[in-house]
Design a protein around this motif. Structure first.
Motif, PDB file in Angstrom:
ATOM      1  N   HIS A  64      77.436  30.854  24.192  1.00  0.00           N
ATOM      2  CA  HIS A  64      78.890  30.768  24.026  1.00  0.00           C
ATOM      3  C   HIS A  64      79.300  31.381  22.688  1.00  0.00           C
ATOM      4  CE1 HIS A  64      78.840  26.934  21.448  1.00  0.00           C
ATOM      5  NE2 HIS A  64      77.583  27.043  21.865  1.00  0.00           N
ATOM      6  N   ILE A  65      78.690  32.544  22.388  1.00  0.00           N
ATOM      7  CA  ILE A  65      78.910  33.164  21.090  1.00  0.00           C
ATOM      8  C   ILE A  65      80.369  33.549  20.873  1.00  0.00           C
ATOM      9  CG2 ILE A  65      78.368  35.524  21.854  1.00  0.00           C
ATOM     10  CD1 ILE A  65      77.410  33.895  18.471  1.00  0.00           C
ATOM     11  N   ASN A  66      81.120  33.815  21.934  1.00  0.00           N
ATOM     12  CA  ASN A  66      82.530  34.180  21.748  1.00  0.00           C
ATOM     13  C   ASN A  66      83.340  33.055  21.111  1.00  0.00           C
ATOM     14  OD1 ASN A  66      82.198  36.740  22.784  1.00  0.00           O
ATOM     15  ND2 ASN A  66      82.847  36.193  24.849  1.00  0.00           N
ATOM     16  N   ASP A  67      82.861  31.813  21.238  1.00  0.00           N
ATOM     17  CA  ASP A  67      83.573  30.693  20.617  1.00  0.00           C
ATOM     18  C   ASP A  67      83.598  30.801  19.107  1.00  0.00           C
ATOM     19  OD1 ASP A  67      84.083  29.542  23.073  1.00  0.00           O
ATOM     20  OD2 ASP A  67      82.440  28.089  22.961  1.00  0.00           O
ATOM     21  N   GLY A 109      84.113  24.087  20.130  1.00  0.00           N
ATOM     22  CA  GLY A 109      83.163  25.070  20.643  1.00  0.00           C
ATOM     23  C   GLY A 109      82.701  26.031  19.567  1.00  0.00           C
ATOM     24  N   GLY A 110      83.653  26.515  18.771  1.00  0.00           N
ATOM     25  CA  GLY A 110      83.300  27.417  17.686  1.00  0.00           C
ATOM     26  C   GLY A 110      82.479  26.739  16.616  1.00  0.00           C
ATOM     27  N   ASP A 111      82.826  25.484  16.313  1.00  0.00           N
ATOM     28  CA  ASP A 111      82.048  24.741  15.322  1.00  0.00           C
ATOM     29  C   ASP A 111      80.619  24.522  15.800  1.00  0.00           C
ATOM     30  OD1 ASP A 111      84.320  24.602  13.736  1.00  0.00           O
ATOM     31  OD2 ASP A 111      84.857  22.570  14.395  1.00  0.00           O
ATOM     32  N   ALA A 112      80.465  24.231  17.104  1.00  0.00           N
ATOM     33  CA  ALA A 112      79.128  24.012  17.656  1.00  0.00           C
ATOM     34  C   ALA A 112      78.307  25.300  17.624  1.00  0.00           C
ATOM     35  CB  ALA A 112      79.233  23.476  19.084  1.00  0.00           C
ATOM     36  N   MET A 113      78.948  26.441  17.954  1.00  0.00           N
ATOM     37  CA  MET A 113      78.237  27.711  17.928  1.00  0.00           C
ATOM     38  C   MET A 113      77.817  28.054  16.498  1.00  0.00           C
ATOM     39  SD  MET A 113      77.221  30.196  20.000  1.00  0.00           S
ATOM     40  CE  MET A 113      75.692  30.237  19.068  1.00  0.00           C
ATOM     41  N   PRO A 165      87.021  37.410  22.551  1.00  0.00           N
ATOM     42  CA  PRO A 165      88.216  37.207  21.736  1.00  0.00           C
ATOM     43  C   PRO A 165      88.290  38.261  20.637  1.00  0.00           C
ATOM     44  CG  PRO A 165      86.954  35.178  21.959  1.00  0.00           C
ATOM     45  CD  PRO A 165      86.090  36.281  22.475  1.00  0.00           C
ATOM     46  N   PRO A 166      89.465  38.534  20.140  1.00  0.00           N
ATOM     47  CA  PRO A 166      89.564  39.500  19.032  1.00  0.00           C
ATOM     48  C   PRO A 166      88.909  38.958  17.772  1.00  0.00           C
ATOM     49  CG  PRO A 166      91.686  38.437  19.440  1.00  0.00           C
ATOM     50  CD  PRO A 166      90.786  38.022  20.559  1.00  0.00           C
ATOM     51  N   ARG A 188      83.353  31.952   9.350  1.00  0.00           N
ATOM     52  CA  ARG A 188      82.057  31.414   9.798  1.00  0.00           C
ATOM     53  C   ARG A 188      80.919  32.382   9.511  1.00  0.00           C
ATOM     54  NH1 ARG A 188      84.936  29.355  15.151  1.00  0.00           N
ATOM     55  NH2 ARG A 188      85.335  27.173  14.597  1.00  0.00           N
ATOM     56  N   TYR A 189      81.113  33.670   9.843  1.00  0.00           N
ATOM     57  CA  TYR A 189      80.037  34.632   9.591  1.00  0.00           C
ATOM     58  C   TYR A 189      79.796  34.806   8.097  1.00  0.00           C
ATOM     59  CZ  TYR A 189      79.244  36.060  14.423  1.00  0.00           C
ATOM     60  OH  TYR A 189      78.880  36.073  15.745  1.00  0.00           O
ATOM     61  N   THR A 190      80.835  34.716   7.289  1.00  0.00           N
ATOM     62  CA  THR A 190      80.653  34.800   5.840  1.00  0.00           C
ATOM     63  C   THR A 190      79.798  33.645   5.339  1.00  0.00           C
ATOM     64  OG1 THR A 190      82.757  35.966   5.528  1.00  0.00           O
ATOM     65  CG2 THR A 190      81.836  34.828   3.615  1.00  0.00           C
ATOM     66  N   ARG A 191      80.087  32.438   5.815  1.00  0.00           N
ATOM     67  CA  ARG A 191      79.288  31.276   5.404  1.00  0.00           C
ATOM     68  C   ARG A 191      77.848  31.403   5.899  1.00  0.00           C
ATOM     69  NH1 ARG A 191      83.975  28.720   7.080  1.00  0.00           N
ATOM     70  NH2 ARG A 191      83.002  27.622   8.827  1.00  0.00           N
ATOM     71  N   LEU A 192      77.674  31.959   7.099  1.00  0.00           N
ATOM     72  CA  LEU A 192      76.328  32.164   7.627  1.00  0.00           C
ATOM     73  C   LEU A 192      75.538  33.133   6.760  1.00  0.00           C
ATOM     74  CD1 LEU A 192      74.304  31.753  10.060  1.00  0.00           C
ATOM     75  CD2 LEU A 192      75.303  33.851  10.997  1.00  0.00           C
ATOM     76  N   VAL A 193      76.148  34.251   6.412  1.00  0.00           N
ATOM     77  CA  VAL A 193      75.474  35.258   5.592  1.00  0.00           C
ATOM     78  C   VAL A 193      75.146  34.686   4.214  1.00  0.00           C
ATOM     79  CG1 VAL A 193      75.855  37.464   4.413  1.00  0.00           C
ATOM     80  CG2 VAL A 193      76.365  37.244   6.861  1.00  0.00           C
ATOM     81  N   GLU A 194      76.052  33.928   3.642  1.00  0.00           N
ATOM     82  CA  GLU A 194      75.794  33.320   2.334  1.00  0.00           C
ATOM     83  C   GLU A 194      74.653  32.313   2.431  1.00  0.00           C
ATOM     84  OE1 GLU A 194      79.595  31.725   1.350  1.00  0.00           O
ATOM     85  OE2 GLU A 194      80.381  33.626   0.576  1.00  0.00           O
ATOM     86  N   HIS A 195      74.636  31.524   3.503  1.00  0.00           N
ATOM     87  CA  HIS A 195      73.573  30.539   3.691  1.00  0.00           C
ATOM     88  C   HIS A 195      72.222  31.229   3.853  1.00  0.00           C
ATOM     89  CE1 HIS A 195      71.672  26.809   4.853  1.00  0.00           C
ATOM     90  NE2 HIS A 195      71.313  27.305   6.027  1.00  0.00           N
TER      91      HIS A 195
END
Length: 262
Positions: free
Chosen positions: A64-67, A74-78, A108-109, A117-124
């Motif tokens: 469910h990566i689009n979330d 859903g987005g928080d879980a992904m 989704p756009p 979210r991706y910024t926090r992922l990359v920083e982590h």
């Protein structure tokens, strides 16, 4: 000699230890898996080490990566699943987490919430000493976005999937665009028909592996050439035992290696 690798997801009917032992016997040097639980990750890592193999990457969940681009649970879980992938890499010293950016024909756009979210992922990932490899899918604009946004992050790079290129984005060649960022490869074949993501053995379909080999060679990439194959997807291998399938897989990737490194 350049390493060759294989995925764990074609191990139908085999236990983890037996599959890794058979892969090692056929000359594979590296392996990648989907996201395992912590105990299973330790088993995989220890078995690989005992067989003289290396745990190359962990592929993050993407069901469910689009979330990830949407507000809500859903987005928080992904996002939590992506973060767990980085943490599992750190746990068993896997250097690279492979990440999708979208899925399907109408994701989704690109959004501010996804950007956050991706910024926090990359920083982590940077803090954990793990590299992020974004993989090409159906929508090249998401990959372009990621490499523009994270252009100054040295631990962010590219996972090149030649099978996805052949069936999802005909007419688009990713290596000339992002070959300088290449961190890992997913090598497989298909019939180059739209959405026929068959994950066949190289040279059993219609992908031009001469062109793929040349572009990898010209990129200067020296890492493993890694298969992402599935015995069941295409129906071509239903008559084979897993032992024969692994033999065929090893022959195919060694042939491809000879084309890249001639």
């Amino acid at each position: 000699m350049r390493e060759i690798g294989i995925n764990m997801t074609c191990d139908e009917g085999l236990r983890t230890v037996e599959y890794i032992q058979r892969a090692a016997a056929h000359g594979f040097n590296t392996l990648f898996t989907d996201l395992p639980d912590p105990k299973h990750a330790e088993l995989i890592a220890n078995t690989l080490a005992s067989c003289g193999m290396r745990y190359e990457t962990i592929h993050a969940p993407f069901s469910h990566i689009n979330d990830i681009w949407l507000q809500g649970e859903g987005g928080d879980a992904m996002f939590a699943e992506l973060m767990s992938t980085v943490d599992r890499c750190r746990q068993v010293e896997v250097p690279i987490a492979v990440i999708h950016l979208s899925s399907g024909k109408t994701p989704p756009p690109i959004s501010d919430v996804g950007y956050g979210r991706y910024t926090r992922l990359v920083e982590h990932a940077a803090k954990q000493g793990v590299k992020i490899a974004f993989e090409n899918q159906r929508k090249p604009e998401y990959l372009e976005w990621a490499f523009r946004i994270f252009r100054n992050a040295p631990h962010v790079g590219f996972c090149y999937d030649c099978g996805h290129e052949g069936c999802f984005t005909p007419g688009v060649q990713f290596m000339p665009l992002y070959g300088d960022k290449l961190l890992c490869t997913h090598v497989h074949d298909n019939d180059c028909l739209q959405d026929h993501d068959l994950h066949m053995l190289p040279f059993d379909g219609r992908i031009d592996f001469g062109r793929v080999a040349r572009q990898i060679r010209e990129s200067g990439y020296k890492g493993p050439l890694t298969l992402e194959i599935h015995a069941q997807n295409s129906g071509k291998y239903d008559f084979m035992t897993m032992q024969i399938f692994l033999e065929r897989a090893a022959m195919a990737i060694k042939r491809f290696r000879s084309m890249v490194d001639f």
